[in-house]
Design an enzyme around this catalytic site. Sequence first.
Site, short mmCIF file in Angstrom:
data_model
loop_
_atom_site.label_atom_id
_atom_site.label_comp_id
_atom_site.label_asym_id
_atom_site.label_seq_id
_atom_site.Cartn_x
_atom_site.Cartn_y
_atom_site.Cartn_z
N ASN A 195 -2.34 -7.85 -28.88
CA ASN A 195 -2.10 -8.94 -27.93
C ASN A 195 -3.33 -9.83 -27.83
O ASN A 195 -4.47 -9.35 -27.81
CB ASN A 195 -1.73 -8.35 -26.55
CG ASN A 195 -1.33 -9.45 -25.58
OD1 ASN A 195 -2.17 -10.11 -24.98
ND2 ASN A 195 -0.04 -9.66 -25.46
N SER A 196 -3.10 -11.12 -27.76
CA SER A 196 -4.19 -12.10 -27.83
C SER A 196 -5.17 -11.98 -26.66
O SER A 196 -6.30 -12.47 -26.76
CB SER A 196 -3.61 -13.51 -27.85
OG SER A 196 -2.76 -13.66 -28.95
N ASP A 237 9.56 -14.13 -29.92
CA ASP A 237 8.15 -13.96 -30.25
C ASP A 237 8.10 -13.01 -31.45
O ASP A 237 8.26 -11.80 -31.31
CB ASP A 237 7.46 -13.35 -29.02
CG ASP A 237 6.03 -12.96 -29.29
OD1 ASP A 237 5.54 -13.18 -30.41
OD2 ASP A 237 5.40 -12.42 -28.36
N SER A 285 9.79 -12.27 -25.25
CA SER A 285 8.37 -11.95 -25.37
C SER A 285 8.12 -10.62 -26.06
O SER A 285 8.72 -9.60 -25.72
CB SER A 285 7.78 -11.92 -23.95
OG SER A 285 6.64 -11.09 -23.92
N GLY A 286 7.20 -10.63 -27.00
CA GLY A 286 6.83 -9.39 -27.67
C GLY A 286 6.16 -8.41 -26.72
O GLY A 286 6.45 -7.20 -26.73
N LEU A 287 5.28 -8.94 -25.87
CA LEU A 287 4.61 -8.08 -24.89
C LEU A 287 5.65 -7.44 -23.96
O LEU A 287 5.60 -6.23 -23.69
CB LEU A 287 3.61 -8.92 -24.07
CG LEU A 287 2.96 -8.21 -22.89
CD1 LEU A 287 2.11 -7.03 -23.36
CD2 LEU A 287 2.11 -9.18 -22.06
N ASP A 316 1.97 -3.50 -27.22
CA ASP A 316 2.22 -4.76 -27.92
C ASP A 316 1.39 -4.80 -29.20
O ASP A 316 0.59 -5.71 -29.41
CB ASP A 316 1.87 -5.93 -26.97
CG ASP A 316 2.29 -7.28 -27.54
OD1 ASP A 316 3.11 -7.31 -28.46
OD2 ASP A 316 1.77 -8.29 -27.03
N ARG A 354 2.23 -20.56 -34.23
CA ARG A 354 1.30 -20.35 -33.11
C ARG A 354 -0.13 -20.28 -33.64
O ARG A 354 -0.44 -19.45 -34.50
CB ARG A 354 1.68 -19.07 -32.39
CG ARG A 354 0.67 -18.54 -31.41
CD ARG A 354 1.35 -17.51 -30.52
NE ARG A 354 0.43 -16.54 -29.99
CZ ARG A 354 0.80 -15.55 -29.19
NH1 ARG A 354 2.09 -15.41 -28.85
NH2 ARG A 354 -0.08 -14.71 -28.74
N LYS A 392 -0.39 -6.63 -35.23
CA LYS A 392 -1.10 -7.53 -34.32
C LYS A 392 -1.61 -6.79 -33.08
O LYS A 392 -1.18 -5.66 -32.78
CB LYS A 392 -0.20 -8.71 -33.91
CG LYS A 392 1.14 -8.37 -33.28
CD LYS A 392 1.12 -7.80 -31.88
CE LYS A 392 0.56 -8.72 -30.86
NZ LYS A 392 1.57 -9.61 -30.29
N HIS A 394 -2.43 -21.68 -28.36
CA HIS A 394 -2.66 -20.63 -27.37
C HIS A 394 -4.11 -20.64 -26.90
O HIS A 394 -5.01 -21.01 -27.65
CB HIS A 394 -2.30 -19.27 -27.96
CG HIS A 394 -1.84 -18.28 -26.93
ND1 HIS A 394 -1.52 -18.62 -25.64
CD2 HIS A 394 -1.62 -16.93 -27.01
CE1 HIS A 394 -1.14 -17.55 -24.98
NE2 HIS A 394 -1.19 -16.50 -25.78
N ASP A 398 5.61 -12.21 -33.35
CA ASP A 398 4.26 -11.71 -33.66
C ASP A 398 3.75 -12.38 -34.95
O ASP A 398 3.81 -13.60 -35.05
CB ASP A 398 4.27 -10.18 -33.77
CG ASP A 398 4.59 -9.52 -32.42
OD1 ASP A 398 4.40 -10.19 -31.40
OD2 ASP A 398 5.03 -8.37 -32.40
N GLU A 411 2.56 -16.06 -35.23
CA GLU A 411 1.16 -16.37 -34.93
C GLU A 411 0.29 -16.04 -36.13
O GLU A 411 0.58 -15.11 -36.90
CB GLU A 411 0.71 -15.60 -33.68
CG GLU A 411 0.77 -14.09 -33.81
CD GLU A 411 0.79 -13.38 -32.46
OE1 GLU A 411 1.71 -13.62 -31.66
OE2 GLU A 411 -0.12 -12.56 -32.21
C1 SPV Z 1 4.14 -12.60 -25.51
O1 SPV Z 1 4.78 -12.92 -24.52
O2 SPV Z 1 4.27 -11.51 -26.06
C2 SPV Z 1 3.15 -13.52 -26.06
C3 SPV Z 1 2.52 -14.46 -25.18
O3 SPV Z 1 2.87 -13.41 -27.20
S1 SPV Z 1 1.01 -13.80 -24.74
O4 SPV Z 1 1.20 -12.44 -24.29
O5 SPV Z 1 0.56 -14.69 -23.69
O6 SPV Z 1 0.14 -13.82 -25.89
MG MG Z 2 3.48 -11.78 -28.10
#
Ligand code: SPV
Ligand code: MG
Length: 557
Positions: free
Chosen positions: A133-134, A96, A57-59, A69, A169, A131, A200, A98, A125
Site C-alpha cells: 500500500n502506498s 483498483d 478498492s484493493g485496500l 493489501d 496511476r 505491491k 497519487h 494494483d 499503478e
Molecule cells: C485503495 O483504495 O486500495 C487504493 C487507494 O489503492 S490508496 O489506499 O489510497 O492507495
Molecule cells: Mg489500492
Amino acid sequence: MIPHPKAAPGGPAEPATKASRLRALLASPQLEFLMEAHDGMSARIVEGASFAGIWASGLSISTALGVRDNNEASWTQVLEVLEFMSDATTVPILVDGDTGYGNFNNLRRVVRKLCQRDIAGICIEDKLFPKTNSFIGENQPLADMDEFCGKIKAGKDSQTDPDFQIVARVEALIAGWGLDEALRRAEAYHGAGADAVLIHSKRADADEVLAFKRAWGDRGPVVLVPTKYYATPTQVFRDAGISTVIWANHNMRAAITAMQEVCSQIRRDESLAGVEERIVSVGDVFAFSGNDELAEAERRYLPKTGQGTRAVLIAASRGADLGELTAERPKCMIEVRGRPLLARLVDTLRDEGVRDITVVRGYCKDKINLPSIHTVDNDLFAHTGEAASLSCALDRIQGDCVIAYGDILFRHHILDQLLDAAGDIVVTVDALWRQRTADQPARVRDLVVCSRPFDPDLWADDPDDGPARLVRLANDIGADEAHGEWMGLAKVSDAGARLVREELAAMAADGTLQQASLLDLITRLMDKGQVVDVVYVTGQWLDVDVAADLRDARDFL
Ligand code: SPV
Ligand code: MG
C-alpha cells in the site's frame, strides 16, 4: 437501467453499458465522484446513496477478506468479489487493479475477465508486484516506465468492451521522484493509451497534486484520491479542473468502527437490547436484499398451491360500525390505497391460483362489481347471518374450497399455509391475537381453544400429533383460556365441502340457519364429531370493522 446523472432531459440517448458510463464520467467536464465499496452489500449502499460509480478498492477488499493489501488475495479471488459487486449494482465499477497482478501478459487476461463480468475499468499503478500500500514505508520502487507503457498497451489491446477504461496511476510523487518525473510518466502513459491518469499523493495538503494538474493542463482526465489531504475543500478540486475524486476506503473504515462498537457493547451487556434500536432491522435487511422481487417471482414461476381450489367470500353485510363510509357501499368495497378491500382479497387468492371465486352480496349489492368473479345474493341480508349468506352459495361449495369473510386482508404466505394443510376442514388461527388488538380488546371476536397452543419452535405440524385441532370456537371464550383468534378464513376439502353443505341443509330444516354465524356452523360440525384442523399464523392479517382498522389497513399495504 438507472439514468446517467449527466444525461440532460431530452438530450442524446444515454450510454448503454457500464463501461460507456464510466468513460463518460471520466471525460465529463464536471467534477465526478467514485465511492469505495468492497463487496456486494457496500456496493449496493454506494449505489443507494446515488453515487454514479464505485471504486473497488484493493485496500478495502483485502481488509474485508481478512488479508493485507499486498496481493495476498489472488486476482481471481478479487474477481469473485467484483462479480458479486457488479451483479448487485447498475452503476459502473472502476477496480483498483494494483500493479496488474504480474506483467503485461497477466494484465491481458485480467482485462478480458473484467470485461466478461461487466466491470467498467481498471486502475493500475506503476509499482512492482507484489505491491505494498502506498501509505506504507518510504520510496517504494517504481516500475520501469517503458515496461509499464507496454502493460497499458496490452491492456487496451485486450479489452473486449470498446469503452472499457484503463486508468494509469502515477506513484512518482509518493516515491519521492518529484513533479518532473510524475509528468514524464503521465505523458508516457497517456501516449500508451491510458484513458485517464491518477496522480497519487500522501501529503496532508493538495499542493503537489494541484501543481501536477496545472502543469498537465487538459491533456487528459486527472483523478485524485484525497485520503491524506481530506481537509482540502472539494471546491478546490472542482476549480482546478479535476475529472474525478475517489473516496477510497471510507465504507470499509466505517464498517470496522460500527462493528467494533456493536461487538463490544453486546460483549459487555450480554444482551441485544442496547443495540437493537441503532442498527437496521432484519426486515430492512430483507428489503435491502430485494426479497420482494423474489416473492413476486415465486408467484410468477412456482406452481400455484391453490390451482383447482374455489373460494366463497361472504360480503353481504353493510359494516354499520363504519358509519358514513358504508352509507353507499358495503364495507368490503371501501378503498384502501386506491383499491377496494375485496379486490385486494381477490388478488391474493388469484395470485395463489384460486381463480373460481364467488362473492355473496347483500347490502348495496350493485356496488360489488369486480371483474371475473361470480356473485350470488342474500337479499335477506338485513335479517340473516353469515351461515344464511353462505348457504346462498351452497352449490359453489364444491371440491377444495376456501371460505372467508370478505373484509379481511392477509399476506400470501397465510393462504399458502392454509392451502397446504391436509385436513377436511381447516381454520386459520392467529396465535398473536393479543398484539393485534392490544389497544382495543373489545374488537377481538372469535377466540378459539385448540388441542395445543402455538409453539414458535415448531413451525410445521408436530410430527407426533399432526396438526393442532380446534376444541372450541366462540365469542365468549375468555382471554385466559384462548389459544388464538380465528381470522375468518377456512378451507374445506371435497369431503369437508359435502359436510358443510349437509350441515347448512340441516340448519335450514331445523330453523336455525337464518340467525346462525359461521361459528355456529363449525361448532355444530365439531359437535357431530368432525375434526377441524388448525393452521396457526402469527399476525400479518387484519379485518376491517371500525374506521381505525382502515388506518391499519393502509399501513399494512
Ligand atoms: C485503495 O483504495 O486500495 C487504493 C487507494 O489503492 S490508496 O489506499 O489510497 O492507495
Ligand atoms: Mg489500492
